[in-house]
Scaffold this active site. Structure first.
Site, PDB file in Angstrom:
ATOM      1  N   HIS A 254      18.552  31.380  64.141  1.00  0.00           N
ATOM      2  CA  HIS A 254      18.487  32.539  63.225  1.00  0.00           C
ATOM      3  C   HIS A 254      19.862  32.848  62.611  1.00  0.00           C
ATOM      4  O   HIS A 254      20.128  33.986  62.236  1.00  0.00           O
ATOM      5  CB  HIS A 254      17.958  33.799  63.913  1.00  0.00           C
TER       6      HIS A 254
ATOM      7  N   SER B  83      38.483  28.724  40.454  1.00  0.00           N
ATOM      8  CA  SER B  83      37.839  29.721  39.597  1.00  0.00           C
ATOM      9  C   SER B  83      38.740  29.947  38.402  1.00  0.00           C
ATOM     10  O   SER B  83      39.969  29.953  38.521  1.00  0.00           O
ATOM     11  CB  SER B  83      37.653  31.021  40.371  1.00  0.00           C
TER      12      SER B  83
ATOM     13  N   LYS C  84      40.500  31.399  44.738  1.00  0.00           N
ATOM     14  CA  LYS C  84      39.235  30.765  45.097  1.00  0.00           C
ATOM     15  C   LYS C  84      39.285  29.244  45.152  1.00  0.00           C
ATOM     16  O   LYS C  84      39.950  28.592  44.370  1.00  0.00           O
ATOM     17  CB  LYS C  84      38.153  31.161  44.079  1.00  0.00           C
TER      18      LYS C  84
ATOM     19  N   GLU D 168      27.160  22.953  46.728  1.00  0.00           N
ATOM     20  CA  GLU D 168      26.095  23.767  46.122  1.00  0.00           C
ATOM     21  C   GLU D 168      25.160  22.913  45.274  1.00  0.00           C
ATOM     22  O   GLU D 168      23.943  23.084  45.284  1.00  0.00           O
ATOM     23  CB  GLU D 168      26.709  24.878  45.267  1.00  0.00           C
TER      24      GLU D 168
END
Ligand code: ARG
Length: 455
Positions: A153, A274, A280, A287
């Site tokens: 979980h 970024s 970043k 992704e």
């Protein structure tokens, strides 16, 4: 091609909906390969004469060279790859080109070409999978005893090792390999010679073409051979499952590389920055790998939908089988390569992994097991007592191993000093020595086994 029956050419819209050359030109090498085998067989059986067969062979080889040089031009008016190649052959060798289509149809031709193509992709994907598995094995080996939290979980469950976690994916990707292998064995039958749907009256030798094209045997029913695309569906199903596995691993990379987790650092080579936030480092490759399942599973559902309800044998609907399979194969191979690169390059952060394993009461199960083993309590009671001790640690804002013995004894009087031996994450991991468990010796056994398998 069918001028004999028709008095006018097709409407422009008809041509646009009917033509497949824009995408099936990818089948050109397979189309030439299967035509070469067919022509050779026609000569071998005396259906065409040797000079014609030689002219065809020479012409096809020249076309292949043009294709490889990027000089082969395709025409929409010629509809598809089969007619484009045949027409180019006619330009080159004249009349004998017209004999190549004896005892075959575009129906068995496309079924053969497409099987060859999918079979070739499976071989490429298998190599991509092996490369990825090797990268995972290396990661597993280098962090074989590094301790991290195992989750259920996405909540801290029990301490595990980095090596064990990596090896879980080795199992998954190895099963993917075997799924592709199974699909490959089933699709490895040659449709050529099934002709339009009923077979042919010419004395062809189907074993000849089949073995020439490295198929295991000719297909046994001509209707089935020209009209099923289950081989492509199996390929897409195997691809979807593999993409699902990739997607899960990619998701873990995304989570692990976040500032909140800091379990890993992805290399600069597989990250982006970024344009506005200078701090970043984004896991874009992970992704995108996570997302590829969308189009791959989409292709699977798409083709299944095209095929459902089609009466035997060939229908033009089936021309819609190719683009999605092409796209799925391209996407999967790219995703596998990107994942391999990320896994190879990433650095796992031993300290953060360990720190995380020490929080969240990861050894609570070990404590409960100790109560069962040493105090002979029923597991349910041990579970309850451990729950109380966890609550106590939570109140005191400390880990289970930081509790004082006298506080523990207030919960259960028989607890002794010995309990602390099981509260360390090191001992917890060491104790999980059942077959397939997380202790480093077990993981090493699995690493060695898979390494040997890959040799
Ligand atoms: N381009 C066609 C396809 O991909 C080839 C087979 C055409 N056969 C036919 N009977 N029209 O399906």
């Amino acid at each position: 091609m069918w001028g004999g029956r028709f008095s006018t050419g097709p409407d422009a819209i008809m041509e646009a909906i009917n033509a497949s050359i824009e995408f099936d030109k990818r089948l050109a090498p397979e189309d030439i390969e299967s035509s070469l085998a067919h022509a050779e067989m026609l000569a071998e059986t005396g259906i065409i004469n040797l000079p014609d067969a030689n002219a065809i062979k020479q012409g096809l080889e020249e076309i292949l060279a043009e294709l490889e040089a990027g000089d082969l031009e395709f025409s929409t008016a010629l509809e598809d790859i089969h007619m484009n190649i045949e027409s180019r052959l006619k330009d080159k060798i004249g009349e004998p080109a017209g004999r190549l289509h004896t005892a075959r149809s575009r129906n068995d031709q496309v079924a053969t070409d497409f099987r060859l193509w999918v079979r070739g992709q499976i071989d490429l994907i298998d190599q991509n999978l092996v490369n990825l598995i090797r990268a995972l094995l290396d990661q597993a080996q280098s962090g074989i005893s590094w301790i991290m939290p195992g989750f259920t979980h996405l909540q801290t469950a029990q301490p595990i090792t980095w090596g064990h976690h990596m090896m879980a994916y080795v199992e998954m990707f190895t099963r993917d390999r075997s799924r592709f292998k199974d699909a490959r064995a089933r699709m490895n039958e040659c449709p050529l010679g099934s002709a339009a749907l009923a077979g042919t009256s010419f004395p062809i030798d189907r074993n000849y073409t089949s073995s020439k094209l490295k198929f295991a045997r000719p297909t046994a029913n001509s209707l089935d051979a020209v009209s099923d695309r289950d081989f492509a569906l199996e390929f897409l199903a195997s691809s979807s499952i593999c993409a699902m596995h990739l997607s899960r691993l990619a998701e873990e990379l995304v989570i692990w590389s976040s500032a909140q987790f800091k379990f890993i650092e992805l290399s600069d080579r597989f990250s982006t920055g970024s344009s506005i936030m200078p701090q970043k480092k984004n896991p874009d490759a992970a992704e995108l790998v996570r997302a590829k399942i969308g189009r791959i599973l989409g292709a699977n559902i798409g083709l299944m939908t095209v095929m459902k309800g089609l009466p035997l044998a060939y229908s033009k609907d089936m021309q819609e089988d190719k683009e999605q399979v092409f796209d799925a194969a391209d996407s999967l191979r790219l995703a596998l390569c990107a994942m391999e690169g990320m896994i190879k390059d990433l650095t796992a952060n031993k300290e953060s992994l360990e720190k995380a394993a020490k929080s969240g009461f990861a050894t609570a199960t070990d404590l409960a097991d100790w109560l069962v083993r040493v105090l002979n309590l029923p597991f349910r009671e041990a579970h309850h007592i451990t729950g109380e001790l966890v609550r106590l640690a939570e109140q005191l804002e400390c880990d289970l191993s930081d509790l004082e013995l006298k506080d523990m004894q207030k919960v259960h009087a028989d607890i002794t000093e010995d309990v602390f031996t099981v509260l360390s994450i090191e001992n917890s991991v060491k104790s999980r020595s059942s077959y397939g468990g997380t202790c480093p010796e077990e993981v090493q056994f699995q690493i060695d086994r898979w390494k040997k398998e890959l040799e």
